[in-house]
Scaffold this motif. Structure first.
Motif, PDB file in Angstrom:
ATOM      1  N   GLN A 137      -2.076  40.135   3.595  1.00  0.00           N
ATOM      2  CA  GLN A 137      -2.260  39.464   2.427  1.00  0.00           C
ATOM      3  C   GLN A 137      -1.349  39.693   1.372  1.00  0.00           C
ATOM      4  O   GLN A 137      -1.055  39.171   0.274  1.00  0.00           O
ATOM      5  CB  GLN A 137      -3.679  39.736   2.145  1.00  0.00           C
ATOM      6  CG  GLN A 137      -4.139  39.123   0.687  1.00  0.00           C
ATOM      7  CD  GLN A 137      -3.888  37.401   0.708  1.00  0.00           C
ATOM      8  OE1 GLN A 137      -4.439  36.750   1.520  1.00  0.00           O
ATOM      9  NE2 GLN A 137      -3.272  37.067  -0.410  1.00  0.00           N
ATOM     10  N   TRP A 140       1.465  37.701   1.268  1.00  0.00           N
ATOM     11  CA  TRP A 140       1.123  36.284   0.655  1.00  0.00           C
ATOM     12  C   TRP A 140       1.119  36.335  -0.725  1.00  0.00           C
ATOM     13  O   TRP A 140       1.074  35.243  -1.601  1.00  0.00           O
ATOM     14  CB  TRP A 140      -0.057  35.672   1.511  1.00  0.00           C
ATOM     15  CG  TRP A 140       0.285  35.238   2.758  1.00  0.00           C
ATOM     16  CD1 TRP A 140       0.304  36.269   3.727  1.00  0.00           C
ATOM     17  CD2 TRP A 140       0.491  34.247   3.251  1.00  0.00           C
ATOM     18  NE1 TRP A 140       0.652  35.459   4.935  1.00  0.00           N
ATOM     19  CE2 TRP A 140       0.839  34.351   4.712  1.00  0.00           C
ATOM     20  CE3 TRP A 140       0.600  32.879   2.853  1.00  0.00           C
ATOM     21  CZ2 TRP A 140       0.939  32.987   5.768  1.00  0.00           C
ATOM     22  CZ3 TRP A 140       0.857  31.819   3.634  1.00  0.00           C
ATOM     23  CH2 TRP A 140       1.208  32.031   5.007  1.00  0.00           C
ATOM     24  N   SER A 141       0.328  37.364  -1.267  1.00  0.00           N
ATOM     25  CA  SER A 141       0.051  37.365  -2.718  1.00  0.00           C
ATOM     26  C   SER A 141       1.251  37.352  -3.412  1.00  0.00           C
ATOM     27  O   SER A 141       1.598  37.008  -4.873  1.00  0.00           O
ATOM     28  CB  SER A 141      -0.630  38.770  -3.072  1.00  0.00           C
ATOM     29  OG  SER A 141      -1.984  38.647  -2.504  1.00  0.00           O
ATOM     30  N   LEU A 145      -0.074  33.187  -2.870  1.00  0.00           N
ATOM     31  CA  LEU A 145      -0.778  32.579  -1.934  1.00  0.00           C
ATOM     32  C   LEU A 145      -2.183  33.205  -1.156  1.00  0.00           C
ATOM     33  O   LEU A 145      -1.857  34.436  -1.068  1.00  0.00           O
ATOM     34  CB  LEU A 145       0.084  32.106  -0.820  1.00  0.00           C
ATOM     35  CG  LEU A 145       1.192  31.294  -1.192  1.00  0.00           C
ATOM     36  CD1 LEU A 145       2.118  30.728  -0.177  1.00  0.00           C
ATOM     37  CD2 LEU A 145       0.576  29.648  -1.743  1.00  0.00           C
ATOM     38  N   GLN A 146      -2.761  32.521  -0.714  1.00  0.00           N
ATOM     39  CA  GLN A 146      -3.948  32.982   0.073  1.00  0.00           C
ATOM     40  C   GLN A 146      -3.689  33.117   1.463  1.00  0.00           C
ATOM     41  O   GLN A 146      -3.074  32.137   2.065  1.00  0.00           O
ATOM     42  CB  GLN A 146      -5.417  32.224  -0.136  1.00  0.00           C
ATOM     43  CG  GLN A 146      -6.646  33.109   0.433  1.00  0.00           C
ATOM     44  CD  GLN A 146      -7.012  34.254   0.090  1.00  0.00           C
ATOM     45  OE1 GLN A 146      -6.776  34.756  -1.266  1.00  0.00           O
ATOM     46  NE2 GLN A 146      -7.542  35.149   0.828  1.00  0.00           N
ATOM     47  N   GLN A 147      -3.702  34.122   2.111  1.00  0.00           N
ATOM     48  CA  GLN A 147      -3.369  34.167   3.418  1.00  0.00           C
ATOM     49  C   GLN A 147      -4.270  33.434   4.332  1.00  0.00           C
ATOM     50  O   GLN A 147      -5.332  33.337   4.275  1.00  0.00           O
ATOM     51  CB  GLN A 147      -3.387  35.655   4.044  1.00  0.00           C
ATOM     52  CG  GLN A 147      -2.721  35.636   5.533  1.00  0.00           C
ATOM     53  CD  GLN A 147      -2.982  37.188   6.166  1.00  0.00           C
ATOM     54  OE1 GLN A 147      -3.993  37.958   5.499  1.00  0.00           O
ATOM     55  NE2 GLN A 147      -1.935  37.717   7.030  1.00  0.00           N
ATOM     56  N   GLU A 149      -6.049  32.060   7.742  1.00  0.00           N
ATOM     57  CA  GLU A 149      -6.542  32.684   9.006  1.00  0.00           C
ATOM     58  C   GLU A 149      -5.851  32.898  10.102  1.00  0.00           C
ATOM     59  O   GLU A 149      -4.610  32.118  10.204  1.00  0.00           O
ATOM     60  CB  GLU A 149      -8.038  31.814   9.408  1.00  0.00           C
ATOM     61  CG  GLU A 149      -8.927  32.637  10.465  1.00  0.00           C
ATOM     62  CD  GLU A 149      -8.369  32.076  11.673  1.00  0.00           C
ATOM     63  OE1 GLU A 149      -8.479  32.918  12.583  1.00  0.00           O
ATOM     64  OE2 GLU A 149      -8.034  30.832  11.721  1.00  0.00           O
ATOM     65  N   ARG A 153      -2.449  30.325  10.945  1.00  0.00           N
ATOM     66  CA  ARG A 153      -0.947  30.712  10.670  1.00  0.00           C
ATOM     67  C   ARG A 153      -0.032  30.249  11.953  1.00  0.00           C
ATOM     68  O   ARG A 153       1.039  29.930  11.618  1.00  0.00           O
ATOM     69  CB  ARG A 153      -0.750  32.196  10.515  1.00  0.00           C
ATOM     70  CG  ARG A 153      -1.524  32.682   9.103  1.00  0.00           C
ATOM     71  CD  ARG A 153      -0.951  34.244   8.919  1.00  0.00           C
ATOM     72  NE  ARG A 153      -1.028  35.292   9.702  1.00  0.00           N
ATOM     73  CZ  ARG A 153      -2.203  36.051  10.022  1.00  0.00           C
ATOM     74  NH1 ARG A 153      -3.048  35.676   9.312  1.00  0.00           N
ATOM     75  NH2 ARG A 153      -2.100  36.980  11.002  1.00  0.00           N
ATOM     76  N   ASN A 332      -7.522  40.306  10.210  1.00  0.00           N
ATOM     77  CA  ASN A 332      -6.801  38.759  10.314  1.00  0.00           C
ATOM     78  C   ASN A 332      -5.203  39.252  10.172  1.00  0.00           C
ATOM     79  O   ASN A 332      -4.396  38.405   9.981  1.00  0.00           O
ATOM     80  CB  ASN A 332      -7.252  38.330   8.803  1.00  0.00           C
ATOM     81  CG  ASN A 332      -6.460  37.092   8.870  1.00  0.00           C
ATOM     82  OD1 ASN A 332      -6.705  36.219   9.796  1.00  0.00           O
ATOM     83  ND2 ASN A 332      -6.496  36.516   7.409  1.00  0.00           N
TER      84      ASN A 332
END
Ligand SMILES: Cc1cc2nc3c(=O)[nH]c(=O)nc-3n(C[C@H](O)[C@H](O)[C@H](O)COP(=O)(O)O)c2cc1C
Length: 435
Positions: A137, A140-141, A145-147, A149, A153, A332
């Motif tokens: 995550q 992504w941050s 962005l929100q990662q 699931e 992906r 995740n």
């Protein structure tokens, strides 16, 4: 037996590369290409098919919720972008494949397709792409962005790769005519939009870069979860498998070859490379003693082990009671890494017991320990038992270690006729697909 392939995974990317570890080399200025150029020259001398450059896009904080451990040790961060390193590596070599890691999480397919085609030209057909889906995550941050699931992906990556493949085909080499009399460089009729409207990405195309010598880069992937294997078998030419037993290697090999067959691919063109490392000694017992010492040092470094697995899974292992039975864990992040981490202990074990069950000297995948002859023999036997296709040595760049593989182990493997002695073809793909 037929030949097998060899690759090298530079597991720390464009980083300090074990700056404070024994055998890391002296005189290298950090953040300059020299140590990587020397390393890849050594690998090419040994007939390695390729070198992968690891990458990730964050300063890790998974262990303890802050970056202190990682920055203090200079492990996993800081890290420069590996892509600009590629032309430096290409200029230092002539034949070996160069495989940077780029994620389907943060590029746009068009941007990545163009970048890869550019590198295919600059390397004269020696580029590969290690496809990763961005497991943390934190990364992504950095893009706000929100990662997604885990399995989603891979759905995203499927679509991403499909678009890049179409873009690479959108400007074929056949469009080049260079007819001086008619003053025509490229024929427009062969260069076509793709008009792709997907769930995650859209792209009109065509690419504004003509196909490089390989047309598409050689695609790699390393995810070992069921969805990861499915993705790999559908899309890539080199699958990296991290297995800790020969039985596990056999299962992995058969599983992905079967998947490849079921989607209509020739399984022989999908190469499975098993992560490994070798500890060599003048005698088997000397090598074993070195391995034992390394395993002891590693076991004593609890934080080092926990920070590593925290980073890969996104689980903060500093918060888990080391002497209580392990709670049920899910991630995740990298599912296969979590499974492998837990696999060496009995169900209900404590975290301390899980760590104590690690007898590995810190080698990724399957460790091989012994004299040059016995390690070469093990490699040959494993390939015979599993069916192929090769081994991926992995470590940060340690000149001494790399030289021990190339100058001691490779001659023995060549003597046995099981690895290449040269590169008969012009491009990475042709050499890879030769056997
Ligand atoms: C040898 C090897 C190399 C890898 N290199 C990278 C890398 O450079 N960057 C990255 O983000 N993930 C890397 N990974 C992680 C994989 O891409 C993948 O995310 C991970 O194995 C989890 O996949 P899974 O959940 O399908 O098991 C690597 C994994 C292995 C085994």
């Amino acid at each position: 037996m037929s030949l097998f392939h060899l690759g090298w995974f530079n597991g720390a990317g464009f980083s300090l590369n074990g700056w404070n570890a024994p055998g890391s080399g002296v005189g290298y200025e950090p953040w300059q290409p020299d140590q990587f150029q020397d390393a890849i020259r050594t690998l090419e001398r040994g007939g390695f098919d390729f070198m992968i450059l690891e990458d990730s896009s964050m300063v890790p904080e998974a262990f303890g919720g802050n970056p202190e451990f990682y920055l203090n040790r200079g492990i996993m961060a800081p890290k420069l972008d590996p892509v600009p390193l590629v032309p430096y590596l290409a200029m230092a070599t002539k034949h070996i494949g160069i495989v940077p890691t780029l994620t389907t999480g943060f590029y746009h397919p068009w941007l990545l397709a163009r970048l890869m085609t550019t590198l295919d030209h600059l390397t004269k057909g020696r580029i590969g792409w290690n496809i990763v889906t961005a497991t943390t995550q934190l990364a992504w941050s950095n893009y706000g962005l929100q990662q997604p699931e885990h399995d989603m992906r891979y759905d995203l990556a499927d679509e991403f790769v499909e678009i890049t493949k179409q873009l690479w085909a959108s400007f074929p080499a056949s469009a080049a005519v260079f007819d001086a009399e008619r003053n025509i460089a490229y024929t427009a009729k062969d260069v076509k939009p793709i008009n792709y409207e997907g769930k995650f990405f859209s792209s009109r195309g065509p690419l504004n870069a003509p196909a490089g010598p390989q047309g598409t880069p050689v695609l790699f992937q390393a995810g070992g979860s069921p969805r990861g294997r499915q993705f790999a078998a559908k899309n890539v030419e080199v699958i990296i498998a991290s297995c800790t037993s020969v039985e596990d290697m056999k299962d992995y090999y058969q599983d992905v070859k079967e998947h490849a067959r079921s989607v209509g691919r020739d399984p022989d063109t999908v190469k499975v490379m098993f992560a490994t490392g070798a500890i060599l000694g003048n005698t088997d017992s000397e090598a074993q003693a070195t391995a034992d010492t390394r395993a002891r040092h590693r076991a004593a470094d609890l934080d080092g082990q926990l920070a590593g697995i925290s980073n890969i899974t996104g689980i903060d292992f500093s918060r888990i009671d080391i002497d209580a039975p392990m709670p049920e864990l899910t991630t995740n992040g990298s599912q296969s890494s979590l499974r492998e981490f837990l696999s060496t202990a009995k169900p209900g074990a404590t975290l301390r017991e899980v760590l104590a069950s690690k007898t590995s000297p810190g080698i990724m995948g399957f460790p091989m320990i012994g004299t040059v002859k016995s390690v070469a023999g093990q490699m040959e036997e494993i390939m015979q038992e599993v069916g192929g296709d090769g081994f991926l040595f992995g470590a940060h760049i340690q000149p001494e270690y790399m030289a021990s593989i190339v100058d001691r182990l490779i001659p023995e493997l060549r003597r046995r006729g099981v690895v290449r002695t040269g590169y008969p073809h012009a491009t990475f793909r042709e050499n890879l697909q030769e056997f």
